[in-house]
Write an enzyme that holds these catalytic residues in place. Structure first.
Site, mmCIF file in Angstrom:
data_model
loop_
_atom_site.group_PDB
_atom_site.id
_atom_site.type_symbol
_atom_site.label_atom_id
_atom_site.label_comp_id
_atom_site.label_asym_id
_atom_site.label_seq_id
_atom_site.Cartn_x
_atom_site.Cartn_y
_atom_site.Cartn_z
ATOM 1 N N ASP A 169 31.993 46.045 54.990
ATOM 2 C CA ASP A 169 30.835 45.214 54.661
ATOM 3 C C ASP A 169 29.978 44.988 55.915
ATOM 4 O OD1 ASP A 169 29.730 43.511 52.460
ATOM 5 O OD2 ASP A 169 30.023 41.914 53.938
ATOM 6 N N GLU A 207 28.872 50.087 55.417
ATOM 7 C CA GLU A 207 27.647 49.603 54.774
ATOM 8 C C GLU A 207 26.648 49.288 55.879
ATOM 9 O OE1 GLU A 207 25.770 46.096 51.968
ATOM 10 O OE2 GLU A 207 27.153 45.633 53.581
HETATM 11 C C1 NOJ Z 1 26.975 42.976 51.642
HETATM 12 C C2 NOJ Z 1 27.606 42.935 50.286
HETATM 13 O O1 NOJ Z 1 27.430 44.159 49.650
HETATM 14 C C3 NOJ Z 1 26.970 41.775 49.553
HETATM 15 O O2 NOJ Z 1 27.298 41.772 48.198
HETATM 16 C C4 NOJ Z 1 27.392 40.510 50.240
HETATM 17 O O3 NOJ Z 1 26.774 39.407 49.627
HETATM 18 C C5 NOJ Z 1 27.018 40.536 51.717
HETATM 19 N N1 NOJ Z 1 27.327 41.774 52.337
HETATM 20 C C6 NOJ Z 1 27.766 39.474 52.471
HETATM 21 O O4 NOJ Z 1 29.118 39.819 52.557
#
Ligand code: NOJ
Length: 518
Positions: A187, A250
């Site tokens: 993440d 990500e």
């Molecule tokens: C990215 C995630 O994909 C999203 O859903 C989340 O709210 C934020 N990061 C915080 O963790």
């Protein structure tokens, strides 16, 4: 790196566990529900499932606020259920990828609760903002200190400059790797390190009222700091102590900064997520341009990847319409690189309007009315025409799409030209063909509306031309030599011979098996 790594050839499928399948009738999806539906994934032909977070969490951000990194939230089941899922998935040759959330914990995580020593007061240290609206700083009444949260106040950021944090988080990864997990989607990987001197972020001259308030500043001090690369390399070193594991990042950054996350000498993430198709205006010249930018940016031994949607983005079928969603599927599964599918896209699920009383996402609550809320793309999977779309026996946590009686897995499984059949055919064709899985890529020059490219194997394998009509008028593309239609998005024209040209109907894409050159 060999071209045979599973994460290069394979297709990744994202499951948002709250919304996939509810086995115990509480309205929220769970691990047992996923196990019950592995058949669907096997039929679809994907190679790996990535699960959004399943850990204990107060669910302020629906699992992205983790209060225990080495457990399973009772809503989803137990560690035993998780072990069963891994065993059942592996028995079907499906890999299991977990979401790893290293940037922040929940404010209910013991690390945060125990860290709060009283200290002298003062104002917030700088102007840093939260991605979820408002200041990124929260005054903690108990300590009189401010803490930074890139997301909700209930998601305090970890300090990755602290070696104890690094060691603890590596221990978390080991815990899951030892349980057989095949990799992690990390993440907000580009957020992990912040400026040591807490300097202000500069303002963004392009920002206008009505835009996402987070974009009012350019987050140069809070994201993509050079030091993050050491952490990425450290995570990768740990994964490499195990066989065939994958690190997916990500990362929402422009291409030239994104590709840095492959690391020096491939010592970083194998797959820094490439989200360009998520934001692209849907027309052939723009998509050609972004492919032309991305392809050469990925160095020889690095491996590309493509994404059409996820749990934070409006669904592809809503962004481009049902007809073009089929073309998008063909694009995703024939570009060079690992594709990641989002659950439900394989049946053409659309965003669902969420009535005000049913809003769940904190982003919509904090920054209402700008279309930033993520509930519409997180609604329950549509399995069949029964109550609650076969997702649950109970009213689900988010509303089911109104069209679920027509748009569902059961109906599409038996319909010869359904979106689901198209996905099955696309994945099946790809699997048998080295040119499509790992072959070279060459973009062709075309006229308006048509995006076309050739995929070639390294040896004597078949060559394919992929021609996609992104417009609503018929188009014709010249074809040097001949070939046969291997697949049309309309699921007809099977084995149609072609010579000299490829005719495309409105909203049609075709994969042409090119005749071998003499
Ligand atoms: C990215 C995630 O994909 C999203 O859903 C989340 O709210 C934020 N990061 C915080 O963790």
């Amino acid at each position: 790196m060999s071209v045979d790594d599973w994460w290069q050839r394979g297709v990744v499928y994202q499951i948002y566990p709250r919304s996939f399948a509810d086995s115990n009738g509480d309205g929220v999806g769970d691990l047992a529900g996923i196990i019950e539906h592995l058949d669907h994934l096997e039929t679809l032909g994907v190679d790996a499932i990535w699960l959004s977070p399943i850990y204990p969490s107060p669910m302020k951000d629906f699992g992205y606020d983790v209060s225990d990194y080495t457990g399973v939230h009772p809503l989803f089941g137990s560690l035993e259920d998780f072990d069963q899922l891994v065993a059942a998935a592996h028995a079907r040759k499906l890999k299991v990828i977990l979401d790893f959330v290293p940037n922040h914990t929940s404010d209910q995580h013991p690390w945060f609760r125990e860290s709060r020593d009283p200290a002298a007061g003062g104002g917030p240290p700088n102007n840093w903002l939260s991605c979820f609206g408002g200041s990124g700083w929260q005054l903690d009444a108990q300590t009189g200190q401010y803490y930074y949260h890139a997301f909700l106040p209930e998601q305090p950021d970890l300090n990755w400059r602290n070696p104890e944090v690094v060691e603890a988080m590596l221990g978390v990864l080991r815990f899951w790797l030892d349980r057989g997990v095949d990799g992690f989607r990390v993440d907000v990987l580009w957020h992990l390190v912040k400026d040591e001197d807490f300097r202000d972020n500069p303002s963004n001259p392009a920002w206008r009222p009505g835009m996402d308030p987070y974009q009012a500043l350019v987050p140069v001090q809070t994201t993509d700091r050079p030091e993050v690369q050491d952490i990425v390399a450290r995570l990768r070193r740990l994964l490499d102590e195990y066989d065939e594991r994958v690190l997916i990042g990500e990362i929402y950054l422009p291409v030239e900064r994104l590709v840095k996350y492959y690391g020096v000498n491939l010592r970083g993430a194998q797959l820094p997520f490439n989200f360009q198709l998520v934001h692209a205006p849907w027309n052939a010249p723009q998509i050609a341009r972004l492919i032309e930018e991305y392809e050469p940016s990925v160095a020889a031994k690095e491996w590309p990847n493509w994404v059409l949607g996820n749990h934070d983005q409006h669904r592809i079928a809503s962004r481009v319409g049902a007809a073009q969603a089929r073309v998008a599927a063909m694009l995703l599964l024939t570009l060079r690189g690992t594709p990641t599918l989002y659950y439900g896209d394989e049946i053409g699920m659309r965003d669902v309007d969420i009535p005000p009383g049913r809003v769940q996402d904190p982003v919509e609550r904090n920054v209402p009315g700008l279309g930033l809320g993520r509930d519409p793309e997180r609604t329950p999977m549509q399995w069949n025409a029964e109550a609650h779309a076969g997702f649950s026996t109970h009213e689900p946590w988010l509303p089911v799409a109104p069209d679920y009686r027509e748009v569902n897995v059961a109906v599409q499984r038996d319909a010869a030209k359904s979106m689901l059949r198209l996905y099955v055919e696309l994945i099946a064709l790809r699997r048998g063909e080295a040119a499509l899985e790992v072959g070279r890529f060459e973009l062709m020059k075309t006229g308006d509306d048509v995006l076309a490219y050739v995929r070639r194997g390294r040896r004597e394998e078949s060559e394919f031309l992929i021609a996609l009509n992104l417009g609503t008028e018929p188009r014709t593309l010249a074809l040097a030599g001949g070939g046969t239609v291997a697949l049309s998005t309309h699921l007809d024209r099977w084995l149609e011979p072609l010579a000299g040209e490829v005719r495309l109907r409105a909203d049609e894409g075709v994969i042409v098996r090119l005749a071998a050159r003499a």
